[in-house]
Design a protein around this motif. Structure first.
Motif, mmCIF file in Angstrom:
data_model
loop_
_atom_site.group_PDB
_atom_site.id
_atom_site.type_symbol
_atom_site.label_atom_id
_atom_site.label_comp_id
_atom_site.label_asym_id
_atom_site.label_seq_id
_atom_site.Cartn_x
_atom_site.Cartn_y
_atom_site.Cartn_z
ATOM 1 N N SER A 222 0.991 -1.223 0.013
ATOM 2 C CA SER A 222 0.041 -0.095 0.108
ATOM 3 C C SER A 222 0.863 1.091 0.068
ATOM 4 C CB SER A 222 -1.037 -0.042 1.256
ATOM 5 O OG SER A 222 -0.262 -0.269 2.496
ATOM 6 N N PHE A 223 1.829 1.154 0.754
ATOM 7 C CA PHE A 223 2.935 2.476 0.821
ATOM 8 C C PHE A 223 3.609 2.713 -0.819
ATOM 9 C CE2 PHE A 223 2.755 1.680 5.472
ATOM 10 C CZ PHE A 223 2.595 3.243 5.879
ATOM 11 N N MET A 224 3.793 1.507 -1.269
ATOM 12 C CA MET A 224 4.557 1.648 -2.346
ATOM 13 C C MET A 224 3.669 2.229 -3.523
ATOM 14 S SD MET A 224 6.783 -1.071 -4.133
ATOM 15 C CE MET A 224 8.034 -1.433 -2.813
ATOM 16 N N ALA A 225 2.414 1.709 -3.614
ATOM 17 C CA ALA A 225 1.509 2.399 -4.633
ATOM 18 C C ALA A 225 1.127 3.481 -4.337
ATOM 19 C CB ALA A 225 0.019 1.246 -4.630
ATOM 20 N N TYR A 226 1.166 4.046 -3.113
ATOM 21 C CA TYR A 226 0.720 5.554 -2.799
ATOM 22 C C TYR A 226 1.826 6.251 -3.364
ATOM 23 C CZ TYR A 226 -0.933 9.694 -0.562
ATOM 24 O OH TYR A 226 -1.079 10.962 -0.057
ATOM 25 N N GLY A 227 3.071 5.893 -2.886
ATOM 26 C CA GLY A 227 4.221 6.678 -3.565
ATOM 27 C C GLY A 227 4.281 6.545 -5.038
ATOM 28 N N PHE A 228 3.965 5.520 -5.929
ATOM 29 C CA PHE A 228 3.922 5.527 -7.237
ATOM 30 C C PHE A 228 2.868 6.444 -7.654
ATOM 31 C CE2 PHE A 228 6.627 1.824 -7.500
ATOM 32 C CZ PHE A 228 7.441 2.045 -8.857
ATOM 33 N N ALA A 229 1.540 6.211 -7.034
ATOM 34 C CA ALA A 229 0.549 7.300 -7.768
ATOM 35 C C ALA A 229 0.812 8.628 -7.447
ATOM 36 C CB ALA A 229 -0.642 6.589 -6.902
ATOM 37 N N LYS A 230 1.394 8.830 -6.413
ATOM 38 C CA LYS A 230 1.692 10.516 -5.973
ATOM 39 C C LYS A 230 2.929 10.883 -7.181
ATOM 40 C CE LYS A 230 2.760 13.519 -2.096
ATOM 41 N NZ LYS A 230 3.294 13.616 -0.718
ATOM 42 N N ILE B 130 -7.207 5.394 -4.132
ATOM 43 C CA ILE B 130 -7.618 4.107 -4.703
ATOM 44 C C ILE B 130 -6.460 3.332 -4.722
ATOM 45 C CG2 ILE B 130 -7.745 3.459 -7.213
ATOM 46 C CD1 ILE B 130 -9.669 6.002 -7.401
ATOM 47 N N ALA B 131 -5.156 4.096 -4.982
ATOM 48 C CA ALA B 131 -4.060 3.218 -5.151
ATOM 49 C C ALA B 131 -3.482 2.401 -3.969
ATOM 50 C CB ALA B 131 -2.915 4.377 -5.504
ATOM 51 N N PRO B 132 -3.379 2.954 -2.589
ATOM 52 C CA PRO B 132 -3.155 1.973 -1.626
ATOM 53 C C PRO B 132 -4.101 1.069 -1.428
ATOM 54 C CG PRO B 132 -3.816 4.152 -1.064
ATOM 55 C CD PRO B 132 -3.741 4.324 -2.362
ATOM 56 N N GLU B 133 -5.419 1.243 -1.403
ATOM 57 C CA GLU B 133 -6.343 0.151 -1.094
ATOM 58 C C GLU B 133 -6.377 -0.771 -2.145
ATOM 59 O OE1 GLU B 133 -6.974 0.849 2.030
ATOM 60 O OE2 GLU B 133 -8.986 1.159 2.183
ATOM 61 N N ALA B 134 -6.174 -0.673 -3.611
ATOM 62 C CA ALA B 134 -6.239 -1.609 -4.350
ATOM 63 C C ALA B 134 -4.938 -2.464 -4.192
ATOM 64 C CB ALA B 134 -6.434 -1.004 -5.744
ATOM 65 N N ALA B 135 -4.056 -1.886 -4.007
ATOM 66 C CA ALA B 135 -2.498 -2.456 -3.609
ATOM 67 C C ALA B 135 -2.708 -3.529 -2.485
ATOM 68 C CB ALA B 135 -1.376 -1.832 -3.471
ATOM 69 N N ALA B 136 -3.290 -2.923 -1.401
ATOM 70 C CA ALA B 136 -3.424 -3.638 -0.163
ATOM 71 C C ALA B 136 -4.215 -5.119 -0.453
ATOM 72 C CB ALA B 136 -4.033 -2.916 0.921
#
Lengths: 501, 159
Positions: free
Chosen positions: A276-284, A302-308
């Motif tokens: 979730s952290f990595m996806a948030y970072g990428f999305a940002k 959307i990004a961290p939740e989908a990733a989790a």
């Protein structure tokens, strides 16, 4: 095709009334566990393992897996409404979920979270359905050196995740293995590290460690920080759902990116939290509306939740094909399977077709069910958080104590649980990661016997771990992943030196 | 915080040394049937000792340079932790005597009523209903025995 026939078998197992009921119960329990800070997916499963001894293995794993999915869904509720993550993987969603709730749209934030979870789950289970049989087929060729190499790869990937001190991660892993070694040696029958005391002869059970480290440790941390439960009311309307669907369509690229990052971290082992952290970072870093991040951007939910959820569901893949759990919660579930006498690994696909495909079928069914349960009953689940913590806390500790005792019916385990709780508090404070330690504790005896058998095969020559064709690339990948962060650091330093100031 | 870092690293190093010591007693070399019983724990212990050594070095260096830094536990946090930990320990000690079910009733009532200052009616209701539900679920339906303690058996009427 073979896969479709198997999937149909699996779905038919999953929709049997009893299994369907178990899935719903597991889902609801899971969401409750996910919503409450202090109780998480890992120790929720750990506590319930003793109850599953009464069930058939298929129903048991459906229950345990559904608790995990439920906890994945539920983690976001607490984060969005109260700005307090109910689960470690829901930390990243507080960054944008809470601001959106604060701005008067808690319903929309919740809808976005649930729907992203649903999409992440579908991507994850899709990958699982189509790749698991292939990987299992491939893994049948594994001997002890290959198994050991896969485990080394697992741990080296875990060591460098999350950016914590690699040394501390290594200590955590070694400690996990040492704890797993306490008691009787499986090969020679000698007693190890018991120092003459009888209680230590039984060893440390990983369930007790999980309940202490994750459960009590988290509770101590929460009370120390002085928890204040003040949040927003959850009200979901049809308008919220419609708007969220539109937002998902607008941000479909980030949605897919998040799900895939999550799946990769579930398979690679890492789990939902780093995912979730990595996806948030990428999305940002890739978003056009970067200025909105942290203020309630939809794609930041959307990004961290989908990733989790992608990570959670795809963590099943290495577990059932290789016997390597892809996340701490999966490690607990796998430990439960081992207690029931099933050895996760490629042979499961050959010998227990109904079990494996029943699990995969139930992941499809349960995640759809979970989405509707969450959308319909989110306000009810959120209401749990309005119960005073002074009432919840002793009840949670009580449940933890029952879980620790019921594993082996030993009083001493409850004391161990308390000790592990205090250890967990120190570990969290000082940045020793807990997840690799739990993984090592669960995999302990398997890893040890793989290493010892491999060495016997190689007549004591450690080069056996690098034997081609399978073990060699795995080990090289392990070394690469382990040293990658160090290299990138060096490269940055070199560049900084070269660049004129 | 940094001092705690040093102490914890020292403690973990001790665990590693214990593992090594025991592995040496068992033998960690090549035995009759491949690696001996102490083989795996020996290297794991060695790993812990080496890693904690470097953690210690770094922690001590930073400590010398920058002092002890933030306290490990927030001011006012420690009593909060003990307020949770001590009743829990009390419950477990009581369990040894009167069994988990009865100990829990006292524990829940004490925690909610005295520490949490919950209205007494609620306190009494919850602290009886929760263990009762667990008793029915575990002892009666799932047939999983929970600890009875020394006198617990006589105190709970069987039905």
């Amino acid at each position: 095709m073979d896969i479709f026939a198997n999937l149909m078998t699996g779905l038919s197992v999953a929709v049997q009334p009893y299994n369907l009921m178990i899935a719903v119960v597991g889902m609801i329990l899971g969401v409750i566990v996910g919503v409450l800070p202090g109780l998480g997916g890992a120790n929720g499963c750990a506590i319930l393992i003793p109850i599953t001894f009464m069930m058939t293995p298929t129903s048991a794993i459906i229950l345990l897996a559904c608790i995990y999915w439920g906890a994945l869904y539920g983690g976001g509720i607490c984060s969005i409404l109260f700005n307090i993550p109910g689960e470690p993987w829901a930390v990243a969603v507080t960054f944008d979920g809470y601001p959106m709730a604060k701005a008067g749209r808690p319903g929309k934030a919740l809808c976005l979270s649930f729907l992203s979870h649903g999409v992440g789950a579908i991507v994850g289970v899709f990958i699982l359905t189509f790749f698991a049989p292939l990987i299992a087929e491939f893994a049948l060729k594994f001997g002890p050196p290959e198994t050991a190499a896969v485990m080394i790869l697992t741990f080296s990937a875990m060591t460098r995740l999350g950016g914590k001190s690699a040394l501390k991660s290594l200590v955590a892993i070694f400690l996990g293995f040492i704890l797993a070694g306490v008691g009787m040696d499986i090969v020679s029958g000698k007693l190890r590290m018991t120092f003459g005391s009888i209680p230590l002869m039984g060893g440390f059970h990983f369930i007790v460690a999980v309940i202490g480290l994750f459960g009590l440790g988290e509770i101590f941390l929460t009370v120390e920080e002085g928890l204040k439960m003040e949040g927003y009311k959850a009200t979901l309307s049809l308008k919220d759902i419609k708007e969220s669907l539109r937002e998902l369509y607008i941000h479909k690229r980030i949605l897919m990116l998040g799900s895939l990052i999550g799946c990769w971290l579930g398979i690679q082992p890492g789990g939902a939290t780093p995912g979730s952290f990595m996806a948030y970072g990428f999305a940002k870093s890739s978003a056009k509306d970067r200025a909105d991040y942290g203020k309630g951007a939809s794609s930041g939910i959307i990004a961290p939740e989908a990733a989790a959820h992608g990570a959670g569901t795809s963590a099943t893949l290495p577990m059932i094909t290789l016997g390597i759990p892809g996340s701490p919660t999966m490690a607990v579930i796998m430990g439960g399977l081992m207690i029931m006498g099933l050895t996760p690994g490629p042979m499961l696909f050959k010998e227990n077709v109904e079990f494996v495909w029943g699990l995969i079928g139930s992941i499809w069914v349960a995640n759809f069910l979970g989405l509707f349960i969450c959308l319909l009953f989110a306000p009810l689940f959120a209401a749990i958080l309005r119960i005073r913590f002074a009432i919840l806390l002793p009840v949670i500790i009580y449940i933890c104590a029952i879980g620790a005792f019921a594993v082996n019916n030993r009083m001493i385990d409850i004391y161990y649980m308390l000790i592990f709780g205090v250890v967990g508090l120190f570990f969290k404070k000082l940045d020793y990661p807990i997840a690799p330690m739990v993984l090592a504790l669960v995999l302990g005896s398997m890893a040890e016997s793989a290493v010892r058998q491999a060495l016997i095969m190689g007549r004591g020559n450690p080069l056996i771990f690098f034997r081609p064709p399978i073990a060699l690339p795995l080990m090289l990948l392990a070394l690469f992943l382990f040293f990658l962060p160090t290299f990138t650091k060096w490269m940055k330093r070199l560049k900084a030196k070269k660049a004129p100031v | 915080m940094r001092r705690a870092d040093i102490y914890v690293a020292l403690g973990l190093m001790l665990v590693g040394l214990l593992a090594i010591g025991d592995a040496i007693r068992l033998g960690f070399g090549w035995g009759m049937s491949g690696p001996e019983a102490g083989f795996f724990p020996f290297y794991m212990g060695l790993g812990v000792v080496i890693c904690t050594f470097f953690i210690l070095l770094r922690a001590i260096r930073i400590y010398r340079k920058e002092g002890s830094g933030k306290p490990l536990v927030k001011p006012g946090g420690l009593p909060q932790i003990f307020r949770v930990l001590l009743p829990a320990v009390g419950m477990i000690l009581l369990t040894e005597l009167i069994g988990l079910h009865l100990a829990t009733i006292l524990y829940l009532a004490f925690y909610m009523g005295v520490i949490g200052k919950t209205p007494w009616l609620k306190t009494v209701a919850i602290s009886i209903l929760v263990p009762l539900a667990v008793f029915i679920l575990f002892d009666k339906i799932f047939l999983i025995p929970l600890p009875e303690g020394i006198w617990g058996k006589g105190l709970i009427p069987s039905f």
